[in-house]
Design an enzyme around this catalytic site. Structure first.
Site, PDB file in Angstrom:
ATOM      1  N   ARG A  32       0.817  -1.202   0.000  1.00  0.00           N
ATOM      2  CA  ARG A  32       0.000   0.000   0.000  1.00  0.00           C
ATOM      3  C   ARG A  32       0.862   1.268   0.000  1.00  0.00           C
ATOM      4  NH1 ARG A  32      -5.216  -1.800   1.570  1.00  0.00           N
ATOM      5  NH2 ARG A  32      -5.932   0.144   0.669  1.00  0.00           N
TER       6      ARG A  32
ATOM      7  N   ARG B 126      -2.672   6.312   0.196  1.00  0.00           N
ATOM      8  CA  ARG B 126      -2.653   6.254   1.656  1.00  0.00           C
ATOM      9  C   ARG B 126      -1.809   7.314   2.344  1.00  0.00           C
ATOM     10  NH1 ARG B 126      -3.180   0.533   4.723  1.00  0.00           N
ATOM     11  NH2 ARG B 126      -5.411   0.359   4.425  1.00  0.00           N
TER      12      ARG B 126
HETATM   13  O1  1CP Z   1      -4.289  -4.047   2.615  1.00  0.00           O
HETATM   14  C1  1CP Z   1      -4.640  -5.170   2.212  1.00  0.00           C
HETATM   15  O2  1CP Z   1      -5.098  -6.055   2.930  1.00  0.00           O
HETATM   16  C2  1CP Z   1      -4.423  -5.445   0.749  1.00  0.00           C
HETATM   17  C3  1CP Z   1      -5.601  -5.961   0.011  1.00  0.00           C
HETATM   18  C4  1CP Z   1      -6.655  -4.896  -0.237  1.00  0.00           C
HETATM   19  C5  1CP Z   1      -7.899  -4.791   0.374  1.00  0.00           C
HETATM   20  C6  1CP Z   1      -8.449  -5.677   1.484  1.00  0.00           C
HETATM   21  C7  1CP Z   1      -6.566  -3.864  -1.208  1.00  0.00           C
HETATM   22  C8  1CP Z   1      -5.394  -3.696  -2.090  1.00  0.00           C
HETATM   23  N1  1CP Z   1      -7.766  -3.200  -1.219  1.00  0.00           N
HETATM   24  C9  1CP Z   1      -8.614  -3.716  -0.247  1.00  0.00           C
HETATM   25  C10 1CP Z   1     -10.022  -3.279  -0.002  1.00  0.00           C
HETATM   26  C11 1CP Z   1     -10.152  -1.830   0.272  1.00  0.00           C
HETATM   27  N2  1CP Z   1      -9.853  -0.832  -0.610  1.00  0.00           N
HETATM   28  C12 1CP Z   1     -10.586  -1.222   1.464  1.00  0.00           C
HETATM   29  C13 1CP Z   1     -11.104  -1.958   2.670  1.00  0.00           C
HETATM   30  C14 1CP Z   1     -10.016  -2.361   3.579  1.00  0.00           C
HETATM   31  C15 1CP Z   1     -10.569  -3.145   4.726  1.00  0.00           C
HETATM   32  O3  1CP Z   1     -11.596  -3.830   4.583  1.00  0.00           O
HETATM   33  O4  1CP Z   1      -9.945  -3.125   5.817  1.00  0.00           O
HETATM   34  C16 1CP Z   1     -10.504   0.166   1.318  1.00  0.00           C
HETATM   35  C17 1CP Z   1     -10.831   1.224   2.310  1.00  0.00           C
HETATM   36  C18 1CP Z   1     -10.022   0.400  -0.008  1.00  0.00           C
HETATM   37  C19 1CP Z   1      -9.815   1.733  -0.632  1.00  0.00           C
HETATM   38  C20 1CP Z   1      -8.451   2.012  -1.133  1.00  0.00           C
HETATM   39  N3  1CP Z   1      -7.742   1.186  -1.961  1.00  0.00           N
HETATM   40  C21 1CP Z   1      -7.698   3.185  -0.879  1.00  0.00           C
HETATM   41  C22 1CP Z   1      -8.129   4.358  -0.014  1.00  0.00           C
HETATM   42  C23 1CP Z   1      -9.148   5.173  -0.720  1.00  0.00           C
HETATM   43  C24 1CP Z   1      -8.997   6.641  -0.516  1.00  0.00           C
HETATM   44  O5  1CP Z   1      -9.988   7.225  -0.040  1.00  0.00           O
HETATM   45  O6  1CP Z   1      -7.974   7.233  -0.874  1.00  0.00           O
HETATM   46  C25 1CP Z   1      -6.497   3.052  -1.605  1.00  0.00           C
HETATM   47  C26 1CP Z   1      -5.392   4.052  -1.687  1.00  0.00           C
HETATM   48  C27 1CP Z   1      -6.536   1.785  -2.280  1.00  0.00           C
HETATM   49  C28 1CP Z   1      -5.501   1.247  -3.195  1.00  0.00           C
HETATM   50  C29 1CP Z   1      -5.071  -0.149  -3.053  1.00  0.00           C
HETATM   51  N4  1CP Z   1      -5.782  -1.182  -2.481  1.00  0.00           N
HETATM   52  C30 1CP Z   1      -5.045  -2.344  -2.559  1.00  0.00           C
HETATM   53  C31 1CP Z   1      -3.832  -2.046  -3.212  1.00  0.00           C
HETATM   54  C32 1CP Z   1      -2.752  -3.063  -3.492  1.00  0.00           C
HETATM   55  C33 1CP Z   1      -3.877  -0.679  -3.558  1.00  0.00           C
HETATM   56  C34 1CP Z   1      -2.929   0.179  -4.372  1.00  0.00           C
HETATM   57  C35 1CP Z   1      -1.528  -0.088  -4.449  1.00  0.00           C
HETATM   58  C36 1CP Z   1      -0.784  -0.018  -3.137  1.00  0.00           C
HETATM   59  O7  1CP Z   1      -0.383   1.043  -2.731  1.00  0.00           O
HETATM   60  O8  1CP Z   1      -0.522  -1.093  -2.584  1.00  0.00           O
END
Ligand code: 1CP
Length: 337
Positions: free
Chosen positions: A24, A28
């Site tokens: 991530r 973030r």
């Molecule tokens: O962290 C992990 O467990 C990795 C797997 C995962 C999960 C469970 C990703 C990969 N996304 C998610 C679901 C998700 N996506 C949630 C719920 C988390 C939970 O249930 O606890 C949420 C809030 C998101 C939204 C999200 N995805 C954001 C924030 C949104 C915002 O308002 O800015 C961001 C920046 C992402 C990007 C993301 N998600 C996952 C990856 C690999 C990435 C991008 C690349 C990285 O930086 O790794």
């Protein structure tokens, strides 16, 4: 000097300098991400805009000497591509559904994801040559928790009960998701990603009696398929918190590397290094707090895990949004010193 430190490590050929990337890392915690995010009211739209994908993927690479760049996207683009409604509520998280198995379809799958592929190509063109581009998907079980539960949960009772009440339906869902993971990973590889990570973030919640069918089997099918088609592409698996099942996973699947959560004992990771490359597992809270404990734990990982040249420095889970950047600076100073 190795041109691709991360790939070289994933291939078991060792490294010139410690390979590092953080789960991530894109999005973030970076102020430039938060600024850029303001251009979009809709998170899903941002995930599907090639220029945004490229920009956000590159942001951490401009700031730090990372060896890997994970493509900016989300695991929930798969349910979206299968036709399910997916949205993100500010400060709350994802909202999906309702789930109707009969409406899940591959008909527009490729088209729905095509902008992500353009984003991958754009990023690849701009990425420094020594940085490895990492593609990803969420594993079927983890995806199913969002598709059945509709949002982030503290426990997965509803998902487990769904699978018990409707075993046939759950099996069909898992088959669809396994095929979707294979298909999307192949598309990402064809577009230029050089390694892939499969996130089974909630694997530790699977009851033991279902572990084989819900975690191992899908991973076996996905990794076998990818290895046959793209033997040169390393596969990293992140089945968080399932140290008790590592033997099964390493013998039955075709993965190259295992990413460990922070609860994994060091000796389990060292044991896994006999056959696999390992990754992890600094607790994200330690990076967030910084100071002496950060220094101590980084040195411990260096001394115990990195000496084998079969380890990639990473966190045990995603970087916390409020992690001070000076702590990441400090981490890099320690790793690169
Ligand atoms: O962290 C992990 O467990 C990795 C797997 C995962 C999960 C469970 C990703 C990969 N996304 C998610 C679901 C998700 N996506 C949630 C719920 C988390 C939970 O249930 O606890 C949420 C809030 C998101 C939204 C999200 N995805 C954001 C924030 C949104 C915002 O308002 O800015 C961001 C920046 C992402 C990007 C993301 N998600 C996952 C990856 C690999 C990435 C991008 C690349 C990285 O930086 O790794």
């Amino acid at each position: 000097m190795k041109k691709k430190n991360l790939i070289s490590t994933l291939q078991g050929k060792g490294f010139d300098k410690i390979p590092i990337w953080l789960m991530r890392q894109a999005g973030r915690s970076l102020p430039e991400y938060r600024n850029f995010r303001k251009n979009f009211s809709n998170f899903m739209e941002m995930c599907l805009t090639p220029e945004a994908i490229c920009e956000i993927t590159l942001q951490p690479i401009r700031r730090y000497d990372y060896d890997g760049a994970i493509i900016f996207s989300d695991i929930l683009v798969i349910p979206y591509a299968l036709g399910m409604s997916v949205s993100f509520v500010e400060n709350e998280g994802p909202r999906l559904g309702p789930l109707n198995l009969d409406l899940l379809t591959f008909e527009n799958f490729d088209e729905n994801l095509s902008n992500i592929l353009v984003g991958i190509q754009k990023t690849k063109n701009k990425l420094p040559e020594n940085v490895t581009l990492i593609g990803f998907v969420g594993a079927p079980w983890t995806l199913s928790t969002y598709m059945i539960g509709g949002k982030t949960k503290k426990n997965f009772d509803d998902v487990i009960q769904f699978s018990l009440k409707f075993p046939q339906k759950y099996e069909t869902l898992m088959e669809i998701l396994t095929d979707a993971c294979i298909r999307f990973l192949c598309m990402q590889i064809e577009s230029g990603v050089e390694a892939v990570q499969i996130f089974d973030s909630w694997a530790s919640f699977v009851p033991d009696c279902f572990f084989d069918t819900w975690v191992i089997k899908p991973m076996e099918k996905i990794s076998n398929h990818l290895k046959r088609k793209y033997p040169h592409i390393p596969i990293i698996c992140f089945p968080k918190g399932i140290e008790a099942h590592i033997d099964q996973l390493v013998t039955l699947t075709d993965i190259n590397a295992l990413s460990f959560g922070s609860s994994a004992p060091i000796k389990t990771i060292i044991q896994a290094q006999k056959t696999h490359i390992t990754q992890g597992n600094l607790d994200p809270n330690i990076l967030c707090l910084g100071g002496e404990i950060l220094e101590k734990q980084v040195i411990r990982i260096q001394n115990e895990l990195l000496v084998s040249q079969r380890h990639i420095f990473n966190l045990g889970h995603g970087i916390l949004p409020d992690t001070p950047l000076e702590n990441v600076d400090k981490l890099f100073a320690l790793i690169r010193s």
